[in-house]
Enzyme design. Structure first.
Site, PDB file in Angstrom:
ATOM      1  N   HIS A  41       1.002  -1.033  -0.099  1.00 43.23           N
ATOM      2  CA  HIS A  41      -0.749  -0.187  -0.154  1.00 43.23           C
ATOM      3  C   HIS A  41       1.077   1.407   0.165  1.00 43.23           C
ATOM      4  CE1 HIS A  41      -3.224   2.706   0.910  1.00 43.23           C
ATOM      5  NE2 HIS A  41      -2.870   3.005   1.844  1.00 43.23           N
TER       6      HIS A  41
ATOM      7  N   GLY B 254       3.045   4.740   4.091  1.00 43.54           N
ATOM      8  CA  GLY B 254       2.123   5.547   5.817  1.00 43.54           C
ATOM      9  C   GLY B 254       0.946   5.533   5.495  1.00 43.54           C
TER      10      GLY B 254
ATOM     11  N   LYS C  86      -0.514  10.479   0.993  1.00 45.54           N
ATOM     12  CA  LYS C  86       0.636  10.831   0.708  1.00 45.54           C
ATOM     13  C   LYS C  86      -0.138  10.974  -1.598  1.00 45.54           C
ATOM     14  CE  LYS C  86      -0.242   6.089   0.993  1.00 45.54           C
ATOM     15  NZ  LYS C  86      -1.196   6.048   2.442  1.00 45.54           N
TER      16      LYS C  86
ATOM     17  N   ASP D 236      -2.411   4.021  -4.326  1.00 46.55           N
ATOM     18  CA  ASP D 236      -2.693   3.258  -3.603  1.00 46.55           C
ATOM     19  C   ASP D 236      -1.613   1.479  -3.581  1.00 46.55           C
ATOM     20  OD1 ASP D 236      -4.467   2.913  -1.720  1.00 46.55           O
ATOM     21  OD2 ASP D 236      -5.650   1.079  -3.344  1.00 46.55           O
TER      22      ASP D 236
ATOM     23  N   ARG E 230      18.187  14.957  12.644  1.00 39.44           N
ATOM     24  CA  ARG E 230      18.039  15.732  12.459  1.00 39.44           C
ATOM     25  C   ARG E 230      19.582  15.874  11.532  1.00 39.44           C
ATOM     26  NH1 ARG E 230      16.659  20.068  17.027  1.00 39.44           N
ATOM     27  NH2 ARG E 230      17.076  21.162  15.177  1.00 39.44           N
TER      28      ARG E 230
END
Length: 312
Positions: free
Chosen positions: A139, A154, A160, A178, A244
């Site tokens: 997905h 996600g 998305k 999808d 980061r």
């Protein structure tokens, strides 16, 4: 298990069927290996790979022509089994009568190609490896960004498809939305594509389904793309520590192949399309040997070392 039938090969390679179609059984081909039965023509069938496509070239047929009539019948009867998916003759060679008779008894299709033996063997192997490659579906969304296949994953509703639409508007190409069908064509090579039912389509909540090729042109889509990296979108969690510097390298494993993975926290005000676009460019730089995070770390260490020397 993936499978291909001889009927598909006939259409793909413009092969000529020699024997009567009423006597033919189109068996499934389950391996990409091609057999050239040279040893079998000499009578050695101990390790005969009957489930492979059998390819007869000029060498095998020339040797066969020198055998006695009894030996010819024996070889072809043993070559044509109920497991054999098909026998192909290259260079437009005519099929011997003994082969046609033996093949008709067990329903093995005999095919003729005008291509040279080596070229035909190579093209058949490549085609079968792609068609028979292991496949799974994930997905997500697959986009071609600056030549890098970026798969966006996600949870449902994280954004998305909306991000994919923004990337398409910025000139990148949609592969799948999808559901991404992934094949391992070679070891370490994963290729993604869209199911035929939803090819070139995007689903945008509140807007519905749109056809990307119709709206943005043929240059906005492509049928398949090798997957280079994964961008995982998740809702921003203030309790979670996000990378980061970019030194931490996470991966996603598909068919025992590790794909670089970045996790992008989503919250209002973040331009995900730009972030993913820059991530793809940075990924290309890393493959060229330029790693900004490592360069920064080296500079920082250098400054710290110089500071320590001044203290002394």
């Amino acid at each position: 298990m993936s499978k291909v039938t001889v009927k598909e090969l006939i259409e793909e390679f413009d092969l000529e069927l020699v024997n009567d179609e009423e006597n033919v059984v189109y068996r499934n081909i389950t391996t990409s290996d091609i057999s050239r039965p040279g040893m079998e023509m000499a009578g050695y069938f101990t390790y005969y790979p009957a489930k492979r496509l059998q390819l007869l070239g000029k060498t095998e047929l020339t040797f066969f022509s020198q055998l006695s009539q009894e030996e010819k019948k024996d070889r072809m009867n043993r070559l044509s089994t109920y497991d054999t998916p098909g026998i192909i003759l290259s260079r437009g060679n005519e099929a011997p009568d003994e082969l046609i008779e033996a093949a008709n008894e067990v329903g093995v299709p005999i095919l003729i190609s005008k291509m040279t033996t080596t070229r035909l063997s190579s093209q058949l192997t490549n085609y079968l490896e792609i068609q028979l490659a292991p496949m799974t579906a994930i997905h997500g969304v697959l986009i071609d960004i600056y030549g890098i296949g970026v798969m966006i994953t996600g949870s449902s509703g994280v954004g998305k498809s909306e991000t994919a639409l923004d990337l398409v508007r910025r000139g990148h190409r949609l592969v799948a939305d999808d559901s991404v069908e992934i094949k391992q064509e070679h070891e370490g090579t994963l290729v993604g594509s869209a199911p035929d039912l939803i090819k070139h389509l995007l689903e945008i909540r509140g807007l519905g389904i749109i056809n990307v090729m119709t709206l943005f042109g043929a240059g906005a889509v492509r049928n398949y793309k090798r997957i280079g990296m994964v961008m995982h979108l998740e809702l921003w969690d203030q309790k979670k520590q996000y990378d980061r510097l970019g030194l931490d390298e996470d991966t996603m494993t598909i068919f025992e192949t590790d794909i670089p993975k970045l996790t992008i926290p989503v919250r209002p005000g973040r331009n995900l399309a730009v972030i993913i676009e820059v991530a793809a460019m940075n990924f290309r730089l890393k493959r060229m040997g330029i790693n900004a995070a490592e360069q920064f770390t080296e500079r920082l260490n250098s400054v710290i070392e110089e500071g320590d020397k001044e203290d002394f």
